[in-house]
Motif scaffolding. Sequence first.
Motif, short mmCIF file in Angstrom:
data_model
loop_
_atom_site.label_atom_id
_atom_site.label_comp_id
_atom_site.label_asym_id
_atom_site.label_seq_id
_atom_site.Cartn_x
_atom_site.Cartn_y
_atom_site.Cartn_z
N SER B 106 0.92 -1.25 0.02
CA SER B 106 -0.15 0.12 0.03
C SER B 106 0.87 1.27 0.05
N GLU B 108 3.55 1.51 -2.32
CA GLU B 108 3.89 1.81 -3.38
C GLU B 108 3.25 3.02 -3.92
N PRO B 109 3.85 3.42 -4.89
CA PRO B 109 3.21 4.66 -5.84
C PRO B 109 2.00 4.10 -6.39
N GLY B 110 1.01 4.58 -6.65
CA GLY B 110 -0.26 4.07 -7.10
C GLY B 110 -1.03 2.97 -6.38
N GLY B 111 -0.41 2.51 -4.97
CA GLY B 111 -0.93 1.73 -4.11
C GLY B 111 -0.57 0.27 -4.61
N SER B 113 -0.90 -3.17 -6.12
CA SER B 113 -1.44 -3.76 -7.39
C SER B 113 -1.20 -5.12 -7.17
N TYR B 116 2.33 -6.47 -7.57
CA TYR B 116 2.86 -6.33 -6.58
C TYR B 116 2.66 -7.68 -5.38
#
Lengths: 98, 222
Positions: B106, B108-111, B113, B116
Amino acid sequence: MNALLVIGLMWAVTYPVRWLGLGLGGLKLPPFWLAFLRFVPVSVFAALVVPDVLGSPEWARRFVACAVGGALMWRSRSLGLGILGGFGAYWAARLAGL
Amino acid sequence: MPLWLGMVPFAVAYAVTARGAGLSVWETQLMSLTVFAGASQFAAAGLFAGGASMLGIVSTTFLLNARHLLYGLSLSRSLPLSRAQRLLGAQFLTDEAYGVALVSGSREPGGLSFGYLLGAELSLYAIWNASTLAGALAGSALPSPEALGVGVIFPLAFLMLLVPLVVGPQVIGRLPVVVALASGLGAWGLSQVVPGGLVILLSGVGGALLGAALVGRQGEGA
């Protein structure tokens, strides 16, 4: 007993549960059953540990091992250290003639 | 990936226990490839060694892995997945992958995925299976498990999983300790009268019901 069949059945009761959870994001379980699921690991792990220590012929050594390993895990949060320390304590107790 | 450090000794210990219980290298590995759930694999290896029934082993596995339902429910709320992604992601979902995805994913850039989540899952899967193979091969070269005292590894490993659940930093209150004591001592008492797999099933369900009932009572009192 056929080990391959057991492994197959173990998979058959594990995979669908994971898949179902991922698919049911919108579902709301009643609080009682959410709490039940949350307590299952605590309850099952304890049920696996206690009889295997107290019910063993070498229960005194195992008890020492679990006391030391558990304390190490509690203080360090390191699973590896807890297992190795507990195993070391087991051998110390065994060599000491316990 | 500090989680690997925790997984390697656990996977090796599982493999040694499984080999000691009479499973072949291939059967030991197959369980890691398909079931891929450390605690239940460990439990199954111990139950195989104890001569438990098929029903006992399978029901213990089901009970132990029922918590994965919670992980799936929780993940799918923050990460909508397609049908194919669910089919793939479900095979590799574990406690560790869930924890990593939830905590680090959570951020990470962009939340969080799907990429991920799958990356975390597959890296854990690879380490788990490589360590299983190493343990299974080394286990067959070792002398009898009894002489080495590895029998104690089984309760030790579960104790390591239990400790953070009852005294961990995120645990609030003493309920988990009460449940663990009730279930553990109940299992010890039951083990004098009924076979192994059934003991885990009965005390596991009983302990969790007790916990849920006590939570409910607390909730009403508050």
